[in-house]
Motif scaffolding. Sequence first.
Motif, short mmCIF file in Angstrom:
data_model
loop_
_atom_site.label_atom_id
_atom_site.label_comp_id
_atom_site.label_asym_id
_atom_site.label_seq_id
_atom_site.Cartn_x
_atom_site.Cartn_y
_atom_site.Cartn_z
N LEU A 163 0.83 -1.21 0.00
CA LEU A 163 0.00 0.00 0.00
C LEU A 163 0.86 1.25 0.00
O LEU A 163 0.57 2.22 -0.71
N LEU A 164 1.94 1.23 0.81
CA LEU A 164 2.85 2.39 0.82
C LEU A 164 3.49 2.61 -0.54
O LEU A 164 3.63 3.75 -1.01
N VAL A 165 3.90 1.51 -1.18
CA VAL A 165 4.50 1.63 -2.51
C VAL A 165 3.48 2.19 -3.50
O VAL A 165 3.80 3.04 -4.35
N THR A 166 2.21 1.72 -3.41
CA THR A 166 1.17 2.19 -4.31
C THR A 166 0.93 3.68 -4.12
O THR A 166 0.79 4.44 -5.10
N LEU A 167 0.86 4.12 -2.87
CA LEU A 167 0.65 5.54 -2.59
C LEU A 167 1.81 6.39 -3.10
O LEU A 167 1.61 7.47 -3.69
N ALA A 168 3.04 5.88 -2.89
CA ALA A 168 4.21 6.62 -3.37
C ALA A 168 4.21 6.70 -4.89
O ALA A 168 4.48 7.76 -5.48
#
Length: 552
Positions: A163-168
Amino acid sequence: MAGFARAIVEHPLARVLRRRPQGELALALAVCVAGGAAGVAMVAFVNAAIGGVHETVALAAGFCAAALVAVAARIASGMMFARLGEGALLDVRTQMARRILAAPYRRIEALGAARVQSVIADDAGKIAEFLVAAPHIVMNAVMVAGCLLYLAWLSWTSFILALLVTLAGSAIFHLGNLRALNDLDAAGKAQDELFGHLEGLFLGAKELKLNEGRAGAFLERSLAASVEDVRRLRLRGLRVYVLASSVAMALVYGLVGALTFATGEAAAGSTIVFLYLMMPLDSLLATLPHMQQARVSMERIDRVLADAGDAEPVAGPGRPSFRRLSLKGVGHRYFREAEDGVFTLGPIDLDLAPGEVVMLIGGNGSGKTTLAKVLTGLYPPEGGRIEIDGEPVGDDDRSRQRALFSAVFSDFHLFPTIDGLDLRDDGEPDETLDERANALIARLRLASKVSVENGRLSTRALSQGQRKRLALVIAYLEDRPIYVFDEWAADQDPEFRDVFYRTLLPELRARGKAVLAISHDDRYFHLADRCVKLENGAVVEIVAPARESCGA
């Protein structure tokens, strides 16, 4: 993914698709979702088989079923979205044609052919390309979302990292998108100029052929410069998307490495999910530039439609007629580039009645053609009023005024067909239209050059004088109460010039038609019922036919 879904819903193209039959669109989207879900099921079956949790035979059967569903969904959705896309493209082009045709004439002049051709040809084409790719976008988006949900079921730690990678990645794409949209929009404006130069390549072919130096300069400085501007701006915008998508994929690669080497029990399953997810994610990122190009194209189309303005009201059915058309204190102003100033026409008082031939005379630039456009309702008067049988004509019934006229302007256009002229007074098709058209063509000595069959002209490759005679045939077939001829005889040989003034105009008068003929042929001025002379936009003389020359 929520941001991506919102972008899809708010995308200008979604509005285009929503105009199509909603049942067909809903079914196409459902098939896409089923295909994406089947793709997620395939990775789940593979993951379970590697983990040895269930019987291999059952997992293999499930995998085969999911694969069949995925392939069938890809085929079905592709066909359905191709149908939807072509239908939406037809809607866009038809809507543009209708809006432009219904726009005020001054708005049409301001838009210009090059800009409209650019939008209809290139921008509409980009929309079509995007819509053909739409099912792959939806299926890939479903697979990415499904894989993330499956990842959450396998490992919350892996899901949070993903999720963090997707948001970034979304943030990086958003920043790049803002820059790229400006470049793509600028490329669209540069393309409008390019289409203008391409139009000049044909319209100015004579001048370019006669002067090789000018032709070379046109190609190298004007045309080539516009082509380069379009290429440079589009390339700059697309490079931003390439960089943004590459950075996003780099983050995914880093996450795969972290899941493989730095997590616990669910690392193997999570890694498999992410390795599978990379293909739809990469495909999704690759389509984003095309999606944004299509968005820019749709916004350009919206701007053209907005610049076209509101549609003018259309006159109701019925054959037009009049007893008197009057201009009372009519004025009109427009910017004239040659003088770098505003030209004022009027105030003008003028009457037209059935069975009357009026010649409008005056020097070049005196306002004759502008007055003809005001008289015919192409330009609205900016002062005074126009009356039909004593009733003022307003902006809401301007088409009633236009319906009285058949006109051959100096910059006339010949269409390949005579469609729209084939209805009798009772509304039934006139089966004698071809016969009447060919009889008029023969009378004007064009039978060896052109003919009409099934409402279609056999050719338009004629000299300017012959084209004007053919335009006169069309005007006769329209059979309106008032005829306007803008220097019609200027391109005719002496014989046909004499026929026009001594035969055709008297015949129209005898049929009860009103005629306004803009002319410089002072040898024929005495054949008019009246001559109206213009100087600098003002009527300076109205002369009766008793004098041999109205200009004397």
